[in-house]
Write a protein that holds these residues in place. Structure first.
Motif, PDB file in Angstrom:
ATOM      1  N   MET A 179      11.384  24.099 -20.491  1.00 18.42           N
ATOM      2  CA  MET A 179      12.729  23.659 -20.854  1.00 18.42           C
ATOM      3  C   MET A 179      13.746  24.612 -20.237  1.00 18.42           C
ATOM      4  SD  MET A 179      14.460  22.857 -24.580  1.00 18.42           S
ATOM      5  CE  MET A 179      13.473  21.380 -24.871  1.00 18.42           C
ATOM      6  N   LEU A 180      14.430  24.125 -19.199  1.00 18.34           N
ATOM      7  CA  LEU A 180      15.399  24.931 -18.469  1.00 18.34           C
ATOM      8  C   LEU A 180      16.763  24.256 -18.483  1.00 18.34           C
ATOM      9  CD1 LEU A 180      13.336  25.893 -15.275  1.00 18.34           C
ATOM     10  CD2 LEU A 180      13.720  27.304 -17.296  1.00 18.34           C
ATOM     11  N   ILE A 181      17.788  25.064 -18.664  1.00 16.69           N
ATOM     12  CA  ILE A 181      19.177  24.590 -18.581  1.00 16.69           C
ATOM     13  C   ILE A 181      19.907  25.485 -17.578  1.00 16.69           C
ATOM     14  CG2 ILE A 181      19.231  23.608 -20.902  1.00 16.69           C
ATOM     15  CD1 ILE A 181      20.907  26.959 -20.159  1.00 16.69           C
ATOM     16  N   CYS A 182      21.091  25.064 -17.167  1.00 17.22           N
ATOM     17  CA  CYS A 182      21.860  25.903 -16.261  1.00 17.22           C
ATOM     18  C   CYS A 182      23.354  25.716 -16.491  1.00 17.22           C
ATOM     19  CB  CYS A 182      21.518  25.609 -14.803  1.00 17.22           C
ATOM     20  SG  CYS A 182      21.949  23.946 -14.258  1.00 17.22           S
ATOM     21  N   PHE A 183      24.094  26.745 -16.171  1.00 19.59           N
ATOM     22  CA  PHE A 183      25.554  26.634 -16.149  1.00 19.59           C
ATOM     23  C   PHE A 183      26.070  27.537 -15.035  1.00 19.59           C
ATOM     24  CE2 PHE A 183      25.070  30.432 -18.674  1.00 19.59           C
ATOM     25  CZ  PHE A 183      26.204  31.195 -18.440  1.00 19.59           C
ATOM     26  N   SER A 184      27.311  27.289 -14.615  1.00 21.78           N
ATOM     27  CA  SER A 184      27.854  28.000 -13.455  1.00 21.78           C
ATOM     28  C   SER A 184      29.171  28.691 -13.797  1.00 21.78           C
ATOM     29  CB  SER A 184      28.070  27.030 -12.287  1.00 21.78           C
ATOM     30  OG  SER A 184      26.850  26.464 -11.878  1.00 21.78           O
ATOM     31  N   PRO A 185      29.141  29.999 -13.997  1.00 19.32           N
ATOM     32  CA  PRO A 185      30.401  30.732 -14.156  1.00 19.32           C
ATOM     33  C   PRO A 185      31.000  31.044 -12.789  1.00 19.32           C
ATOM     34  CG  PRO A 185      28.534  32.208 -14.500  1.00 19.32           C
ATOM     35  CD  PRO A 185      27.961  30.853 -14.198  1.00 19.32           C
ATOM     36  N   MET A 186      32.223  30.608 -12.584  1.00 22.48           N
ATOM     37  CA  MET A 186      32.897  30.945 -11.332  1.00 22.48           C
ATOM     38  C   MET A 186      33.383  32.383 -11.371  1.00 22.48           C
ATOM     39  SD  MET A 186      35.054  27.467 -10.424  1.00 22.48           S
ATOM     40  CE  MET A 186      35.774  28.235  -8.974  1.00 22.48           C
ATOM     41  N   ARG A 187      33.651  32.935 -10.200  1.00 25.02           N
ATOM     42  CA  ARG A 187      34.243  34.265 -10.113  1.00 25.02           C
ATOM     43  C   ARG A 187      35.685  34.213 -10.635  1.00 25.02           C
ATOM     44  NH1 ARG A 187      31.536  38.746  -7.645  1.00 25.02           N
ATOM     45  NH2 ARG A 187      29.423  38.013  -7.196  1.00 25.02           N
TER      46      ARG A 187
END
Length: 202
Positions: A54-62
């Motif tokens: 079970m994998l999730i992801c999110f993307s924090p921008m600079r």
């Protein structure tokens, strides 16, 4: 109209992204720094990857001002842990209060009046007001540049899930009871249950 992304200033490219990829679910990410100070911030570049593992992801921008990494990413890189708190409509204001760029020593949960609750398998607190929590261990971070407009992809392995009992119906989460919100462009949010329809797969 056709647009070449490499001809755009990053803020203009960002506007096209958030204006076309929507509504976006929100990962309200709680972390702690090396001194145990809690941090919480919302990210709408967020999705699931797979169920086993079970994998999730999110993307924090600079950070837009100087290209520095945000506190959430720094904390995850240091502790290898975080919690995804799903945002229901009744906590939208507090979530938005945490979107401000506070100094690292500021506990956003205290500022927003949100309640910290102990997680079971990670040292990071979950947010009690959220109805679903995903306790995560860092799986991988991929960095894509180091200037304003750049970002990272944070992949987390879900170690434990907390779900309010009343949400579960026949092994599924009752979306009407969860009342999740989604992010649109600008300052606009949506309640996905405002208008829905079913399509049966062939």
């Amino acid at each position: 109209m056709e647009v070449s992304p490499d001809t755009l200033e990053w803020r203009d490219a960002y506007k096209l992204l958030i204006g076309s990829i929507l509504p976006r679910p929100i990962a309200f990410v709680s972390t702690v720094d090396e001194n145990g100070i809690a941090n919480a911030a919302p990210f709408s570049f967020f999705t699931a990857i797979c169920a086993d593992p079970m994998l999730i992801c999110f993307s924090p921008m600079r950070r837009g001002s100087d290209g520095a990494k945000k506190d959430t990413l720094l904390n995850i890189e240091n502790t290898k842990q975080f919690v995804i708190n799903i945002v229901s409509e009744n906590m939208a204001k507090q979530m938005n209060d945490c979107a401000v760029e506070f100094a690292p020593e500021v506990d956003e949960l205290d500022v927003a009046g949100l309640t910290k609750e102990a997680s079971r398998l990670v040292k990071v607190p979950r947010i009690k007001e959220s109805l679903v929590h995903l306790e995560c261990e860092l799986y991988q971070v991929m960095d894509f540049g180091d200037k304003p407009g750049a970002g990272s992809l944070v992949i987390g392995m879900v170690l434990n899930i907390h779900i309010e009992d009343e949400l579960i119906q026949n092994g599924r989460i009752d979306t009407a009871k969860l009342q999740p919100i989604g992010r649109m462009a600008g300052h606009t949010y949506t309640n996905p249950l405002g208008k829905t329809f079913d399509i049966i797969r062939k």
